[in-house]
Scaffold this active site. Sequence first.
Site, PDB file in Angstrom:
ATOM      1  N   HIS A  13     -19.082  16.220   2.792  1.00 20.45           N
ATOM      2  CA  HIS A  13     -18.903  17.322   1.837  1.00 20.45           C
ATOM      3  C   HIS A  13     -20.241  17.873   1.346  1.00 20.45           C
ATOM      4  O   HIS A  13     -20.695  17.499   0.255  1.00 20.45           O
ATOM      5  CB  HIS A  13     -18.056  16.859   0.651  1.00 20.45           C
ATOM      6  CG  HIS A  13     -16.594  16.796   0.957  1.00 20.45           C
ATOM      7  ND1 HIS A  13     -15.760  17.882   0.804  1.00 20.45           N
ATOM      8  CD2 HIS A  13     -15.829  15.789   1.431  1.00 20.45           C
ATOM      9  CE1 HIS A  13     -14.529  17.529   1.156  1.00 20.45           C
ATOM     10  NE2 HIS A  13     -14.538  16.275   1.540  1.00 20.45           N
ATOM     11  N   GLU A  54     -20.849  20.645   0.029  1.00 23.13           N
ATOM     12  CA  GLU A  54     -20.692  21.391  -1.232  1.00 23.13           C
ATOM     13  C   GLU A  54     -20.822  20.485  -2.454  1.00 23.13           C
ATOM     14  O   GLU A  54     -21.033  20.977  -3.558  1.00 23.13           O
ATOM     15  CB  GLU A  54     -19.342  22.130  -1.246  1.00 23.13           C
ATOM     16  CG  GLU A  54     -18.121  21.298  -1.609  1.00 23.13           C
ATOM     17  CD  GLU A  54     -17.650  20.356  -0.505  1.00 23.13           C
ATOM     18  OE1 GLU A  54     -18.219  20.389   0.607  1.00 23.13           O
ATOM     19  OE2 GLU A  54     -16.700  19.585  -0.759  1.00 23.13           O
ATOM     20  N   CYS A 109     -14.696  18.932   6.289  1.00 24.75           N
ATOM     21  CA  CYS A 109     -13.723  17.877   6.023  1.00 24.75           C
ATOM     22  C   CYS A 109     -12.365  18.201   6.648  1.00 24.75           C
ATOM     23  O   CYS A 109     -12.221  18.165   7.853  1.00 24.75           O
ATOM     24  CB  CYS A 109     -13.620  17.578   4.528  1.00 24.75           C
ATOM     25  SG  CYS A 109     -12.754  16.020   4.220  1.00 24.75           S
TER      26      CYS A 109
END
Length: 229
Positions: free
Chosen positions: A209, A211, A112
């Site tokens: 993202h 994660e 990001c």
Amino acid sequence: MVATVGVTFGHMENGYSGLHRGYIEGLAAAGAAVQVWPGENVNISGVGSAAKEMVAGVDAVVLTGGGDVNPARYGEESVSGRNYGIDDVRDAFEIAVVHEAMSQGKRILAICRGLQVANVALGGTLYQDVETAGFADHSRRDVEYDFAHEVTSPAGSLVARIFGEAFPVNSLHHQAVKVLANGLVPTATSSDGLVEAFEAGGLVGIQWHPERLLARDPRSSALFEWVVG
Ligand code: MN
């Protein structure tokens, strides 16, 4: 021997420092020992030597999400009201980390803001706000942990090997690559034409993202496994 990975992060406006736990969990599941690197940890006048030593002490680096890169870094005036969370120390530190990791041959997973920092570090530019630049809304906080839009990826890229040539991602960004830095190869593109990933040797940039998708899309863990090596 356990691989050690340095993970950058920044401060939040409430006085805390912030790092989504998914970065740590993804790396730990891949077998890494994580070092967290707040940008405020360095003195801006010594940022180059700090980054050199810190990168030398790890096997790989993850640049995480956060506020916007100061547009002065890519030669633009800030468009009023369209930049948030600018942190000149974090910018300087992460740009130095990109250069050090590349010159020391360490892998970089840039997520990001990290993708945006890496692009700027290597000479690229950013859209300060994708919506006002004529692209769709990519700030989909309503589906932070689920899919927001599709991307396509060229066969043979690392991204395509992990995720396939067409797949959905989440989308929590309002800036994006405008001019891609020389040497970076785009390896995922959104349906409205934004660069959503790039690769160059040991550098992989991801605009979405992973994660936050470890549960929704277990393929996301493969990115953390790649950077751990
Ligand atoms: Mn997006």
